[in-house]
Scaffold this motif. Structure first.
Motif, PDB file in Angstrom:
ATOM      1  N   GLU A  94      89.831  60.206  19.922  1.00 29.53           N
ATOM      2  CA  GLU A  94      91.121  60.365  19.542  1.00 29.53           C
ATOM      3  C   GLU A  94      91.846  60.403  18.212  1.00 29.53           C
ATOM      4  O   GLU A  94      91.251  60.010  17.614  1.00 29.53           O
ATOM      5  CB  GLU A  94      91.718  59.411  19.769  1.00 29.53           C
ATOM      6  CG  GLU A  94      93.759  59.524  19.979  1.00 29.53           C
ATOM      7  CD  GLU A  94      94.334  58.777  20.593  1.00 29.53           C
ATOM      8  OE1 GLU A  94      96.087  58.993  20.079  1.00 29.53           O
ATOM      9  OE2 GLU A  94      94.382  57.685  21.184  1.00 29.53           O
ATOM     10  N   ASP A 109      95.210  64.196  18.380  1.00 25.26           N
ATOM     11  CA  ASP A 109      93.717  65.087  19.442  1.00 25.26           C
ATOM     12  C   ASP A 109      93.380  64.672  19.527  1.00 25.26           C
ATOM     13  O   ASP A 109      92.976  63.641  18.552  1.00 25.26           O
ATOM     14  CB  ASP A 109      93.934  66.289  18.017  1.00 25.26           C
ATOM     15  CG  ASP A 109      94.814  67.388  17.997  1.00 25.26           C
ATOM     16  OD1 ASP A 109      95.893  67.730  18.617  1.00 25.26           O
ATOM     17  OD2 ASP A 109      94.712  67.654  17.060  1.00 25.26           O
ATOM     18  N   ILE A 110      92.568  64.621  20.867  1.00 26.03           N
ATOM     19  CA  ILE A 110      90.795  64.889  21.465  1.00 26.03           C
ATOM     20  C   ILE A 110      90.156  66.004  21.245  1.00 26.03           C
ATOM     21  O   ILE A 110      90.365  66.897  21.070  1.00 26.03           O
ATOM     22  CB  ILE A 110      91.083  64.623  22.770  1.00 26.03           C
ATOM     23  CG1 ILE A 110      92.185  64.097  23.812  1.00 26.03           C
ATOM     24  CG2 ILE A 110      89.699  64.490  23.323  1.00 26.03           C
ATOM     25  CD1 ILE A 110      92.137  62.303  23.178  1.00 26.03           C
ATOM     26  N   LYS A 168      88.386  71.109  18.778  1.00 23.61           N
ATOM     27  CA  LYS A 168      89.014  70.499  19.628  1.00 23.61           C
ATOM     28  C   LYS A 168      88.423  69.839  20.876  1.00 23.61           C
ATOM     29  O   LYS A 168      87.150  71.229  21.790  1.00 23.61           O
ATOM     30  CB  LYS A 168      90.236  71.034  19.432  1.00 23.61           C
ATOM     31  CG  LYS A 168      91.042  71.358  18.074  1.00 23.61           C
ATOM     32  CD  LYS A 168      92.152  71.767  18.709  1.00 23.61           C
ATOM     33  CE  LYS A 168      93.140  70.623  17.221  1.00 23.61           C
ATOM     34  NZ  LYS A 168      94.782  71.985  17.576  1.00 23.61           N
ATOM     35  N   PRO A 170      88.674  71.183  24.471  1.00 20.15           N
ATOM     36  CA  PRO A 170      89.689  71.665  25.829  1.00 20.15           C
ATOM     37  C   PRO A 170      91.123  71.436  26.834  1.00 20.15           C
ATOM     38  O   PRO A 170      89.875  69.743  26.947  1.00 20.15           O
ATOM     39  CB  PRO A 170      88.814  72.779  26.310  1.00 20.15           C
ATOM     40  CG  PRO A 170      87.434  73.129  25.293  1.00 20.15           C
ATOM     41  CD  PRO A 170      87.729  72.035  24.954  1.00 20.15           C
ATOM     42  N   PRO A 171      91.591  71.345  26.702  1.00 20.71           N
ATOM     43  CA  PRO A 171      92.938  70.359  27.565  1.00 20.71           C
ATOM     44  C   PRO A 171      92.330  69.895  29.215  1.00 20.71           C
ATOM     45  O   PRO A 171      92.834  69.088  29.731  1.00 20.71           O
ATOM     46  CB  PRO A 171      94.865  70.800  26.935  1.00 20.71           C
ATOM     47  CG  PRO A 171      94.421  72.612  27.114  1.00 20.71           C
ATOM     48  CD  PRO A 171      92.572  71.938  26.258  1.00 20.71           C
ATOM     49  N   GLY A 172      91.769  70.736  29.164  1.00 24.34           N
ATOM     50  CA  GLY A 172      91.017  70.494  30.589  1.00 24.34           C
ATOM     51  C   GLY A 172      90.285  70.063  30.657  1.00 24.34           C
ATOM     52  O   GLY A 172      89.619  70.176  32.565  1.00 24.34           O
ATOM     53  N   GLU A 334      84.837  75.713  30.087  1.00 24.84           N
ATOM     54  CA  GLU A 334      85.964  75.619  30.703  1.00 24.84           C
ATOM     55  C   GLU A 334      86.181  76.498  31.463  1.00 24.84           C
ATOM     56  O   GLU A 334      86.593  76.429  32.956  1.00 24.84           O
ATOM     57  CB  GLU A 334      86.916  75.837  29.237  1.00 24.84           C
ATOM     58  CG  GLU A 334      88.377  74.559  30.255  1.00 24.84           C
ATOM     59  CD  GLU A 334      89.770  74.654  29.234  1.00 24.84           C
ATOM     60  OE1 GLU A 334      90.632  74.309  29.355  1.00 24.84           O
ATOM     61  OE2 GLU A 334      89.723  75.513  27.898  1.00 24.84           O
TER      62      GLU A 334
END
Length: 389
Positions: A94, A109-110, A168, A170-172, A334
């Motif tokens: 993070e 941000d991850i 970054k 991806p959020p999923g 993803e």
């Protein structure tokens, strides 16, 4: 939460707040597991972090994958190890602080960081956006920054990384699943793209079914290839076919099966990290077929030239991938729903995991839970018995 002995120390601001920094910065330290000699044993080690420069991102490490290269480095198999050394180059964490010229990342941000954390930016490879081939590349550990400060890796509470070498997540995508993709996934994806091996209908071979090999099967299948896993024994047949989706399984010691499979593959991704003969596998390639070497081997390999001349075959190598390819690979995984098969390891059990990896006792990648496992590491720090509890 990190216990006090594993905190990144910020005298002024909390971890959760974003702080853009210039040249001056209060000193910060991190604690990780370091090798101090070629025994391969890691013990707790606290060290000074590099200051957060104008283009730097300070990352609180959440997870870090374990790669076979980490064993080569901590045991000085390549003869270039410098100690103390904090390994780990499949880092997900993070963002807790960014420099004033950072525009792509923000606190919270991850993100991920991999094998390379620096390059010259002026050479041919750098200008061609293949910075992994820069002769002045800076490794994420067992190296030094231009100012002479040693680099330390992801088996630690924190890392400071130039924004160019951060991606970054991806959020999923689950953070722990993303960690091995930053090395194993990218290592496979990059040569498939570079050599024009991304189209559907190709026939590919994956030699060796470890951390890189299992991602090779998944990525090649997602590209629409017919995939053959090649192994020295029948032990992983069910795993390869039933669980990973390989189309065929070939045992290299089965001479009849190898002969029947001759001249059938467009490419072979060779992930084996020890000396092995190449000729049996060259015979599996079609005309113009390629064998792509990925295992780090510190001894000479041998073959007779007619094996490549008579089929216009080629032996090539590939090293991880560029940062642009890393972003592309994560998006691909993803989109296709790909993940690595992992075993989570608590931070204080890292030596157990390294010993098991050295015995090939893992399916297929260890990922260290740095954040959740640090309480046990702190407790262990009261003595030096960190090998096996």
């Amino acid at each position: 939460m990190f216990p006090s002995s594993l905190l990144i120390f910020f005298p002024a601001s909390p971890l959760s707040s974003e702080k853009k920094m210039g040249g001056a910065s209060s000193e910060k330290t991190a604690t990780g597991y370091a090798a101090h000699d070629d025994s391969g044993v890691l013990t707790l080690y606290t060290y000074k972090l590099r200051q957060t420069g104008p283009e730097d991102v300070l990352i609180k490490v959440l997870f870090c994958g374990i790669c076979h290269t980490d064993i080569h480095q901590i045991k000085n198999h390549l003869g270039m190890s410098k100690y103390p050394m904090v390994p780990g180059h499949e880092v997900v964490g993070e963002v807790v602080e960014v420099g004033p010229e950072v525009t792509r990342f923000h606190a919270g941000d991850i993100v991920g960081a991999g094998v390379i954390v620096g390059c010259c930016r002026n050479c041919g490879p750098c200008k061609s956006n293949i910075e992994q081939y820069c002769n002045k590349r800076v490794w994420s550990y067992n190296d030094v920054y231009p100012d002479g400060q040693p680099t330390q890796g992801g088996f630690s509470s924190a890392m400071t990384v130039d924004q160019k070498f951060v991606v970054k997540i991806p959020p999923g995508m689950a953070a722990e699943q993303a960690a091995p993709l930053l090395c194993a996934g990218l290592t496979v994806y990059s040569p498939l793209k570079h050599f024009g091996l991304t189209g559907s209908g190709l026939r590919g071979g994956i030699l060796g079914l470890g951390g890189v090999g299992h991602m090779g099967v998944k990525i090649a299948k997602a590209m629409g290839h017919e995939v053959t896993v090649i192994s020295s024994s029948d032990r992983k047949r069910e795993e390869a076919v039933e669980h990973l989706g390989a189309d065929k399984y070939l045992v290299s010691s089965d001479e009849a099966a190898m002969a029947a499979a001759a001249d059938g593959l467009d490419y072979i991704i060779d992930t084996v990290p020890v000396v092995h003969p190449l000729e049996p596998y060259l015979s599996l390639l079609k005309v113009d077929g390629k064998i792509i070497m990925m295992g780090v081997i510190n001894q000479p390999m041998q073959f007779i030239t007619p094996m490549i001349m008579l089929g216009r075959k080629s032996i090539s190598g590939s090293f991880i991938g560029s940062m642009a390819e890393a972003e592309e690979m994560l998006e691909f995984c993803e989109k296709k729903g790909l993940s690595s098969m992992i075993e989570i390891v608590q931070f204080h059990r890292i030596n157990d995991a390294l010993q098991r990896l050295d015995r090939n006792d893992v399916r297929y990648r260890f990922v260290v839970d740095v954040a959740a496992g640090s309480n046990n590491a702190s407790a262990a720090s009261s003595n030096d018995s960190l090998l096996i509890n």
